[in-house]
Design a protein around this motif. Structure first.
Motif, PDB file in Angstrom:
ATOM      1  N   UNK A 108       0.860  -1.235  -0.122  1.00  0.00           N
ATOM      2  CA  UNK A 108      -0.075   0.042  -0.087  1.00  0.00           C
ATOM      3  C   UNK A 108       0.891   1.205  -0.044  1.00  0.00           C
ATOM      4  N   UNK A 109       0.834   2.038  -1.052  1.00  0.00           N
ATOM      5  CA  UNK A 109       1.695   3.354  -1.096  1.00  0.00           C
ATOM      6  C   UNK A 109       1.260   4.327   0.002  1.00  0.00           C
ATOM      7  N   UNK A 110       0.276   4.134   0.478  1.00  0.00           N
ATOM      8  CA  UNK A 110      -0.203   5.385   1.696  1.00  0.00           C
ATOM      9  C   UNK A 110       0.594   4.872   2.996  1.00  0.00           C
ATOM     10  N   UNK A 135      -3.949  -1.389  -2.646  1.00  0.00           N
ATOM     11  CA  UNK A 135      -4.036  -0.871  -1.399  1.00  0.00           C
ATOM     12  C   UNK A 135      -4.553  -1.686  -0.460  1.00  0.00           C
ATOM     13  N   UNK A 136      -4.275  -1.698   0.912  1.00  0.00           N
ATOM     14  CA  UNK A 136      -4.804  -2.443   1.908  1.00  0.00           C
ATOM     15  C   UNK A 136      -6.123  -2.148   2.341  1.00  0.00           C
ATOM     16  N   UNK A 140      -7.110   4.020   2.392  1.00  0.00           N
ATOM     17  CA  UNK A 140      -5.987   4.220   1.740  1.00  0.00           C
ATOM     18  C   UNK A 140      -6.013   4.698   0.233  1.00  0.00           C
ATOM     19  N   UNK A 141      -6.967   4.023  -0.409  1.00  0.00           N
ATOM     20  CA  UNK A 141      -7.255   4.183  -1.891  1.00  0.00           C
ATOM     21  C   UNK A 141      -7.877   5.626  -2.073  1.00  0.00           C
ATOM     22  N   UNK A 142      -8.795   5.833  -1.152  1.00  0.00           N
ATOM     23  CA  UNK A 142      -9.318   7.270  -1.245  1.00  0.00           C
ATOM     24  C   UNK A 142      -8.582   8.285  -1.068  1.00  0.00           C
ATOM     25  N   UNK A 143      -7.569   8.268  -0.032  1.00  0.00           N
ATOM     26  CA  UNK A 143      -6.746   9.308   0.225  1.00  0.00           C
ATOM     27  C   UNK A 143      -5.645   9.437  -0.771  1.00  0.00           C
TER      28      UNK A 143
END
Length: 168
Positions: A108-110, A135-136, A140-143
């Motif tokens: 997850x990049x975040x 994404x996990x 996280x995906x939304x951010x």
């Protein structure tokens, strides 16, 4: 109350506390399989050896969706088994694995931007700048979608150090 009975009550209390902690962890939604896979440079299922849970990494680009790979179309690359839905996707990947494999090894990049590794899932993904990101968590995906430049800057900087702590 005798000393022996008091000791027994203390033991029962300890068992209850341990049981409640275990129940709390089980109910928290923590994916222990994903965490166990966070010691490799590429997220790999520790039981099957499959990268990104056997999903076809090329299909995210060609079909714009997560497509389960077929065992008939596999390739061993980067310490993992990658599966594809058809022979063309396999050929595309073999020719350009850096283009089609998820960036940051599928982590997850975040979370990478925060300095931790957490395995992404093929069910939560985005393509940004012609690269696949997993994404996990939905949050996280939304951010990331709201501000990819910020997260990519921080994640790219931290990934250099983090990936050195992971097994090859």
């Amino acid at each position: 109350m005798t000393a022996r009975r008091q000791e027994g009550n203390g033991l029962r209390l300890g068992i209850v506390v341990i049981a409640l902690l275990g129940c709390g962890l089980a109910c928290s939604g923590v994916d222990f399989a994903a965490r166990a896979a966070t010691s490799e440079r590429v997220v790999i299922d520790r039981y099957t050896g499959l990268a990104i849970s056997g999903f076809d990494p090329v299909a995210f680009f060609t079909d714009a969706r997560a497509v389960q790979g077929d065992p008939a179309f596999e390739v061993w690359q980067g310490g993992a088994i990658w599966r594809f839905s058809n022979p063309d996707n396999r050929a595309f990947f073999v020719a350009n694995p850096d283009v089609y494999s998820p960036r940051f090894g599928g982590y997850d990049p975040v979370d990478i931007a925060r300095g931790v590794t957490f395995a992404g899932t093929a069910r939560l993904w985005l393509i940004v700048g012609q690269r696949l990101y997993l994404f996990g968590h939905e949050d996280s995906r939304a951010a990331f979608a709201a501000d990819p430049v910020r997260y990519l800057h921080d994640a790219t900087r931290r990934w250099v150090v983090l990936k050195e702590t992971l097994a090859q």
